[in-house]
Design a protein around this motif. Structure first.
Motif, PDB file in Angstrom:
ATOM      1  N   HIS A 171      17.797  13.674   3.592  1.00 28.94           N
ATOM      2  CA  HIS A 171      19.230  12.764   3.548  1.00 28.94           C
ATOM      3  C   HIS A 171      19.414  13.879   1.726  1.00 28.94           C
ATOM      4  O   HIS A 171      18.412  13.395   1.186  1.00 28.94           O
ATOM      5  CB  HIS A 171      19.608  12.082   3.152  1.00 28.94           C
ATOM      6  CG  HIS A 171      21.604  12.078   2.941  1.00 28.94           C
ATOM      7  ND1 HIS A 171      22.171  11.950   1.840  1.00 28.94           N
ATOM      8  CD2 HIS A 171      22.618  12.267   4.216  1.00 28.94           C
ATOM      9  CE1 HIS A 171      23.506  11.827   2.351  1.00 28.94           C
ATOM     10  NE2 HIS A 171      23.692  12.061   3.298  1.00 28.94           N
ATOM     11  N   TRP A 183      14.996   9.854   5.105  1.00 29.11           N
ATOM     12  CA  TRP A 183      14.373  10.536   6.261  1.00 29.11           C
ATOM     13  C   TRP A 183      14.907   9.975   7.263  1.00 29.11           C
ATOM     14  O   TRP A 183      14.391   9.475   8.021  1.00 29.11           O
ATOM     15  CB  TRP A 183      12.853  11.400   5.637  1.00 29.11           C
ATOM     16  CG  TRP A 183      11.703   9.414   5.481  1.00 29.11           C
ATOM     17  CD1 TRP A 183      12.114   8.908   4.017  1.00 29.11           C
ATOM     18  CD2 TRP A 183      11.430   8.794   6.004  1.00 29.11           C
ATOM     19  NE1 TRP A 183      11.184   7.906   4.410  1.00 29.11           N
ATOM     20  CE2 TRP A 183      11.251   7.759   6.054  1.00 29.11           C
ATOM     21  CE3 TRP A 183      11.287   9.194   8.102  1.00 29.11           C
ATOM     22  CZ2 TRP A 183      10.255   6.830   6.729  1.00 29.11           C
ATOM     23  CZ3 TRP A 183      10.302   8.258   8.560  1.00 29.11           C
ATOM     24  CH2 TRP A 183      10.379   6.938   7.899  1.00 29.11           C
ATOM     25  N   ARG A 184      14.422  11.143   8.265  1.00 29.27           N
ATOM     26  CA  ARG A 184      14.315  11.095   9.614  1.00 29.27           C
ATOM     27  C   ARG A 184      13.437  12.170  10.451  1.00 29.27           C
ATOM     28  O   ARG A 184      13.208  13.532  10.186  1.00 29.27           O
ATOM     29  CB  ARG A 184      15.712  11.548  10.535  1.00 29.27           C
ATOM     30  CG  ARG A 184      16.720  10.269   9.557  1.00 29.27           C
ATOM     31  CD  ARG A 184      16.768   9.413  10.423  1.00 29.27           C
ATOM     32  NE  ARG A 184      18.060   8.435   9.989  1.00 29.27           N
ATOM     33  CZ  ARG A 184      17.406   7.372   9.530  1.00 29.27           C
ATOM     34  NH1 ARG A 184      16.802   7.400   8.585  1.00 29.27           N
ATOM     35  NH2 ARG A 184      18.723   6.766   8.753  1.00 29.27           N
ATOM     36  N   THR A 189       5.826   5.605   4.648  1.00 30.79           N
ATOM     37  CA  THR A 189       5.173   3.909   4.385  1.00 30.79           C
ATOM     38  C   THR A 189       4.671   3.562   3.847  1.00 30.79           C
ATOM     39  O   THR A 189       4.713   2.134   3.094  1.00 30.79           O
ATOM     40  CB  THR A 189       5.984   3.681   5.593  1.00 30.79           C
ATOM     41  OG1 THR A 189       5.324   3.483   6.438  1.00 30.79           O
ATOM     42  CG2 THR A 189       7.530   4.222   6.158  1.00 30.79           C
ATOM     43  N   HIS A 214       5.319  -1.609   4.423  1.00 30.94           N
ATOM     44  CA  HIS A 214       6.542  -0.622   5.694  1.00 30.94           C
ATOM     45  C   HIS A 214       5.490  -0.521   6.528  1.00 30.94           C
ATOM     46  O   HIS A 214       4.670   0.380   6.121  1.00 30.94           O
ATOM     47  CB  HIS A 214       6.824  -0.375   4.662  1.00 30.94           C
ATOM     48  CG  HIS A 214       8.287  -1.203   4.144  1.00 30.94           C
ATOM     49  ND1 HIS A 214       8.937  -0.780   2.957  1.00 30.94           N
ATOM     50  CD2 HIS A 214       8.511  -2.431   4.464  1.00 30.94           C
ATOM     51  CE1 HIS A 214       9.953  -1.784   3.067  1.00 30.94           C
ATOM     52  NE2 HIS A 214       9.209  -2.706   3.368  1.00 30.94           N
ATOM     53  N   VAL A 215       4.889  -1.168   7.909  1.00 29.82           N
ATOM     54  CA  VAL A 215       4.282   0.293   8.672  1.00 29.82           C
ATOM     55  C   VAL A 215       5.792   0.951   9.476  1.00 29.82           C
ATOM     56  O   VAL A 215       6.675  -0.362   9.562  1.00 29.82           O
ATOM     57  CB  VAL A 215       3.673  -0.498   9.725  1.00 29.82           C
ATOM     58  CG1 VAL A 215       1.828  -1.137   9.293  1.00 29.82           C
ATOM     59  CG2 VAL A 215       4.244  -1.593  10.343  1.00 29.82           C
ATOM     60  N   VAL A 248       8.592   1.412  12.213  1.00 35.24           N
ATOM     61  CA  VAL A 248       9.251  -0.108  12.740  1.00 35.24           C
ATOM     62  C   VAL A 248       9.471   2.332  14.052  1.00 35.24           C
ATOM     63  O   VAL A 248       9.460   3.395  13.640  1.00 35.24           O
ATOM     64  CB  VAL A 248      10.519   0.095  12.665  1.00 35.24           C
ATOM     65  CG1 VAL A 248       9.851  -0.880  11.616  1.00 35.24           C
ATOM     66  CG2 VAL A 248      11.590   0.956  11.847  1.00 35.24           C
ATOM     67  N   ALA A 277      12.424   2.613  14.740  1.00 37.73           N
ATOM     68  CA  ALA A 277      13.225   4.045  14.567  1.00 37.73           C
ATOM     69  C   ALA A 277      12.978   4.997  13.747  1.00 37.73           C
ATOM     70  O   ALA A 277      13.699   5.978  13.298  1.00 37.73           O
ATOM     71  CB  ALA A 277      14.601   3.127  13.777  1.00 37.73           C
ATOM     72  N   ASP A 278      11.675   4.478  13.567  1.00 37.62           N
ATOM     73  CA  ASP A 278      10.963   5.829  12.805  1.00 37.62           C
ATOM     74  C   ASP A 278      10.769   6.652  13.409  1.00 37.62           C
ATOM     75  O   ASP A 278      10.721   7.849  12.767  1.00 37.62           O
ATOM     76  CB  ASP A 278      10.057   5.869  11.705  1.00 37.62           C
ATOM     77  CG  ASP A 278      10.446   4.374  10.442  1.00 37.62           C
ATOM     78  OD1 ASP A 278      12.040   4.772  10.335  1.00 37.62           O
ATOM     79  OD2 ASP A 278       9.995   3.267   9.869  1.00 37.62           O
ATOM     80  N   THR A 294       8.435   8.159  -0.229  1.00 36.12           N
ATOM     81  CA  THR A 294       9.771   7.259  -0.197  1.00 36.12           C
ATOM     82  C   THR A 294      10.914   7.383  -0.291  1.00 36.12           C
ATOM     83  O   THR A 294      10.940   8.645  -0.963  1.00 36.12           O
ATOM     84  CB  THR A 294       9.372   5.742  -0.920  1.00 36.12           C
ATOM     85  OG1 THR A 294       8.522   6.311  -2.027  1.00 36.12           O
ATOM     86  CG2 THR A 294       8.322   4.780  -0.003  1.00 36.12           C
ATOM     87  N   PRO A 295      11.783   7.197   0.004  1.00 32.56           N
ATOM     88  CA  PRO A 295      13.207   8.304  -0.452  1.00 32.56           C
ATOM     89  C   PRO A 295      13.494   8.302  -2.283  1.00 32.56           C
ATOM     90  O   PRO A 295      13.938   9.153  -2.012  1.00 32.56           O
ATOM     91  CB  PRO A 295      14.306   6.918   0.409  1.00 32.56           C
ATOM     92  CG  PRO A 295      14.336   6.502   0.705  1.00 32.56           C
ATOM     93  CD  PRO A 295      12.710   6.381   0.489  1.00 32.56           C
TER      94      PRO A 295
END
Lengths: 710, 328
Positions: free
Chosen positions: A581, A587-588, A624, A645-646, A648, A650-651, A705-706
């Motif tokens: 974004h 990020w996706r 992450t 953070h591992v 999830v 949704a990632d 990371t963002p």
């Protein structure tokens, strides 16, 4: 009657047990008289214990014993007068020295886990503190060349030849420490029989290696140690060795003469069972204007511990993956007051490929050349490091298939120009290689009168579905249905097999299964007076005719001289589509395609799962995962699953595994190479390169990371 | 964790009396935060007063005005039809937090009282003025990537971790509490505190007071709303920055607006000056950019959270764009 089972998609033979709770893990064996052990962590980072107060803990409800260096029964193998030290590294409760924060200073044994946990919080200590070093970058000047001769500088042709190249890239890439953190905690349950025999249920990637380590620690016969590790809930390299707390569980069981179950907490999993070490890699790559490589220089500095040296092969990939006439590598370690690292999936190569594949991507942009074209231009048709032909290499095909599948033609050659609304779209490639090994292994086979077959070998299954693959191999060779075959593993009393690591289990143990099945057929043919290679065997009928209740035999298996004639590697190319974004840096990852040249694939289903799992690990590495130490205290600030953070669910996007699936008959009779490591190697650079393609931001410090993308 | 007494009264007044019996007693609702804190040795109660039997589990629509009982779970609020239709911002914010398992357990009242996720608060060997007043702030010169850019003090730079709170402050909610003295009502903006010299006090709730319900007054924010949470992974991570936007737009003009941010301060951060600026303006990206600049007045960053000075306004702009339909 050959069934051609190899290459099928067989569901896990133990899948039902695993999803119904029928599979018992090392923390689930309730032995009569079981006690529970909880470790007490140090709160300083370097120094010695001045005093330790266990009185309050000892009076707490349910407490049986509090073990410290003051009262611990000496582990014989820890003592300096022993000729062969029991275990390299930390010796728990042997002296008062502290080398890293959260190093255990006491072990509390109680009648329940909860009571042991509470009592552990009541143990207090005072310390003689000494200055410490935990900051990797600030201590890089204290780096040392690792001991032994294996880590000398490597030079092919001219060192630093890239410096005089017309087009060159000179950059540094930083990888933070990354934790294995398998779902199953590390648990060891130990007890001693009256006859002096030690039985241990533990999370192990190698039951024979665990058996040897414990026998050596207590200076007892190897055969008097029984290791059970039938089910392992993930390990990723964290159970390749026997850790000090495993020895401590056996030591405690001996002291109190009762079974002890020692469970690490999730937080302790961040400090006591290794991690992928923080590494800075300096890359220099030079090429001619048309993209012919002139030289590669790869220098790596990696975090290690003051009390034990840990090394990996992060620079090796730069020596052989591309046909550069000049290449030189240097590898050094930085000893710090931290827990010792351990091999983690794709050890060394995953780290090295991140630097090499990102630097190569940077070079492609500098040359205004397609990254795949650059790789093809410098394709190594033989191993430039060993000067040997490859046993097999289909990386070219990997590029082609991956590019087709990801839609490489949609990639814009100009970064930051491909948009979908507020999202920036990018594509990236990352390649990797990992040695294809084969180690000595044995397998036992028993054919029963009903035609069923049981095979045993002291290998492990940390997740890939080893038993399932072995069943398929046996079904293929014996020409009987998989349902007729069982495979036992994870038990040190079984025929010897190597530790599960280095992507070599199918190659090693699978070959032993292959050989033992052939030996069985040969034996049956001999019994019936048929030619040795007769394939027309009716197993039930033969046993009946021969009036035998069963037939059993054990067969050893090992590689040949071929290993000296060829350079043997698995190869991979990972392709990634990522969206970032533009305003928020969110990020996706939209798609991952993993194309692998790993020889013959035994079980398509579990192999695909393994590729997907490796890619998920690579997404964590890229986006992450990062262990952070506050250097004022020497303590982790995010040593838990909320803050470390591992990825999830949704990632994780659709991950497609494609196998070249061409057998390599130089390594083993099955034609396999290995996929455990290669599934992760190359994922992180593919993502980092896709992020650059999307945004024009070259992130050389993982994770991406963002905040780094706005 | 330590051993403790456990009681489960059936009446609100009984619960309050029970908790007042012991200086070191705590109410227990969903337990999703308190039990963690007990495991870590951060909270060591002598007595737990489980309030799950109290009659505080209703969601009521009182003539368009919403009342949520303190024991209604986060999932129940987020999935409630009236909430989704009239206060969708609240549903979005709740669903941006934690995981389904946690939201099934966590309660409305408990969510208001979530403690910070500052790592120095969570590690009992490190300094933290919030956990041990006077011990110092570990984050000030330590690892402060997740920390505040607004309203911090030299005693504490921690942030409130809740997503729900950000929406509730934007929606002008009220908190009803009962206690040993008379029941009272606290405007949401006054419920959470800035750290000042007393970071150990997260809220203005008095000792032995119990949250009984939350009220949200009727408001025209059923359509142009958005809760945008930027975080390190797609779910189950605390906000780097979040923005709650509720707009009432007529003929492309902003008639009414409520804005709040999360991950930036010790309390959910209401942006009243920015709201004043936006009221009456025409919807446009330029206006939103100017609004974001106003929102950032007075922001101050530390060593590891400088990115928030850019991420926060960007997040607000994006949330405004999405809420107003400028972007999807």
């Amino acid at each position: 009657m050959k069934k051609d089972a190899i290459g099928d998609s067989l569901s896990r033979v133990d899948g039902r047990l695993k999803v119904t709770g029928g599979a018992k893990y090392s923390g689930e064996f309730k032995i009569t008289g079981l006690t529970y052990g909880v470790l007490v962590p140090a709160t300083i980072t370097n120094g010695t214990i001045a005093s330790i107060d266990t009185k309050v803990a000892e009076r707490a409800p349910g407490v049986i014993k509090v073990i410290t260096y003051l009262n611990a029964a000496k582990v014989p193998g820890y003592q300096p007068n022993e000729s062969k030290p029991a275990s390299k590294g930390l010796k728990l409760f042997n002296d008062n020295k502290i080398y890293f924060n959260q190093q255990p200073i006491a072990l509390v044994i109680a009648d329940t886990f909860e009571r042991a946990t509470y009592a552990a919080s009541l143990v207090t200590a005072t310390y003689q503190k000494e200055p410490f070093k935990t900051n990797f970058q600030k201590n890089i000047d204290n780096s040392v060349v690792p001991q032994g001769g294996n880590y000398k500088d490597y030079i092919r042709g001219e060192a630093d030849a890239y410096k005089n190249a017309p087009v060159k890239i000179e950059q540094a890439y930083l990888l933070p420490s990354e934790m294995h953190n398998p779902m199953e905690l590390h648990v060891t349950t130990a007890f001693w029989n009256a006859d002096g025999k030690l039985t241990v249920f533990t999370k192990s990637q190698g039951v024979i290696s665990s058996q040897k380590a414990l026998a050596n620690a207590f200076k007892i016969e190897q055969s008097t140690v029984q290791i059970n590790s039938r089910f392992v809930g993930g390990a990723f390299g964290s159970s390749l060795r026997t850790w000090p707390h495993e020895i401590a569980a056996a030591q405690a069981a001996k002291m109190i003469n009762r079974p002890v179950r020692l469970t690490l907490t999730r937080e302790q999993m961040f400090t006591l069972v290794g991690y992928r070490p923080q590494t800075i890699q300096k890359m220099g790559i030079g090429a001619t204007p048309d993209g012919q490589l002139i030289g590669i220089t790869h220098e790596s500095h990696s975090q290690s511990a003051v009390y034990e040296e840990f090394t990996e092969r992060s620079v090796n990939v730069s020596r052989f993956l591309y046909a550069s006439p000049n290449a030189n590598t240097r590898y050094k370690v930085v000893p710090l007051h931290v827990g010792v690292p351990a091999p983690m999936r794709g050890p060394g190569e995953a780290t090295g490929a991140f630097a090499l594949e990102c630097a190569l991507d940077e070079l492609a942009y500098a040359l205004n050349m397609d990254p795949i074209a650059l790789r093809l231009k410098n394709y190594a048709d033989a191993d430039p490091e060993k000067n040997l032909p490859w046993s097999s290499k289909y990386l070219r095909e990997c590029y082609q298939k991956g590019a087709d599948k990801i839609g490489w033609e949609k990639r814009s050659s100009k970064p930051g120009t491909n948009r979908e609304g507020d999202w920036l779209v990018g594509y990236g490639i990352g390649c990797g290689a990992f040695g294809a090994y084969r180690n000595k292994a044995q397998a036992y086979i028993k054919l029963l009168a009903d035609g069923s077959v049981n095979i045993k070998s002291a290998t492990s299954d940390i997740g890939p579905g080893t038993g399932t693959s072995m069943v398929l191999i046996a079904a293929d060779i014996l020409g009987i249905p998989a349902e007729k075959i069982t495979f036992d593993l994870g038990d040190s009393s079984l025929p010897e097999a190597p530790t599960q690591g280095g992507s070599a289990t199918v190659s090693s143990v699978g070959s032993a299964v292959h050989d033992v099945c052939l030996a069985l057929k040969k034996k049956l043919n001999t019994l019936t007076g048929k030619p040795e290679n007769n394939e027309d065997l009716d197993y039930v009928k033969i046993l009946k005719q021969q009036n035998l209740p069963f037939i059993e035999l054990t067969q050893g298996s090992e590689g040949t001289d071929e290993a000296k004639k060829y350079s043997m590697y698995s190869f991979s190319a990972h392709f990634v589509e990522v969206h970032v974004h533009a305003l928020t840096g969110a990020w996706r990852i939209k798609k991952v395609v993993a194309v692998v040249d790993a020889g013959k694939i035994v079980n398509n289903k579990t192999a695909s799962s393994q590729m997907i799992g490796g890619a998920v690990g690579g997404i964590g590495m890229a986006m992450t995962e990062e262990a952070i130490i506050d250097d004022r205290f020497g303590r982790l600030v995010n040593g838990n699953f909320a803050d470390y953070h591992v990825p999830v669910n949704a990632d994780i996007p659709q991950i497609e595994a494609i196998f070249i699936n061409k057998p390599d008959m130089h390594i083993n009779p099955l034609g396999t190479k290995g996929i455990g490591e290669i599934s992760l190697i190359g994922v992180a650079p593919a993502i980092a390169n896709a992020v650059y393609n999307a945004t024009g931001k070259r992130i050389r410090e993982l994770p991406i990371t963002p905040d780094k993308l706005i | 964790m330590n051993q403790f007494q456990y009681v489960r009264p059936a009446e609100t007044s009984g619960a309050i009396k029970s908790v007042a019996l012991d200086a070191n007693a705590h109410f227990l609702a969903g337990g999703t935060n308190l039990v963690d804190l007990m495991k870590m040795g951060i909270v060591t109660p002598e007595r737990l007063v489980d309030i799950n039997n109290l009659p505080l589990k209703k969601i009521e629509n009182i003539q368009g005005h919403l009342r949520i009982g303190a024991l209604v779970t986060n999932t129940q609020v987020a999935e409630n039809k009236f909430v989704k239709e009239n206060f969708p911002l609240l549903s979005m914010a709740i669903n941006a937090g934690a995981s389904p398992q946690l939201r099934n357990m966590a309660t409305t009242g408990g969510n208001l009282l979530q403690r910070t996720r500052c790592p120095y608060f969570f590690d009992t060997t490190m300094p933290c003025n919030k956990r041990v007043p006077g011990s110092g702030c570990g984050a000030l010169e330590g690892y402060n990537r997740m920390h505040a850019i607004f309203g911090a003090s030299d005693k504490c730079i921690a942030v409130n971790p809740s997503d729900m709170n950000v929406a509730l402050t934007a929606l002008n909610a009220f908190v009803h509490v009962s206690g040993p003295k008379a029941a009272r009502t606290i405007p949401f903006a006054d419920f959470h505190r800035l750290p000042g010299d007393h970071p150990e006090q997260d809220t203005t709730l008095q000792k032995n007071e119990l949250i009984t319900s939350i009220d949200i007054p009727t408001a025209p924010f059923s359509k142009n709303v958005h809760y945008l949470k930027v975080r390190d992974r797609s779910s189950y991570a605390f906000a780097l920055v979040s923005a709650a936007v509720a707009l009432h737009i007529e003929n492309n003009t902003i008639k009414d607006v409520r804005l709040a941010m999360g991950g930036v301060a010790h309390k959910p951060w209401r942006l009243t000056a920015t709201e004043t600026f936006l009221k009456g303006k025409t919807v446009s990206e330029d206006t939103f950019k100017q609004a974001a600049q106003i929102a950032m007045e007075g922001a101050k960053a530390y060593e590891h959270n400088k990115f928030k000075l850019k991420l926060a306004p960007n997040t607000l702009i994006q949330a405004l764009k999405t809420a107003s339909g400028l972007t999807v």
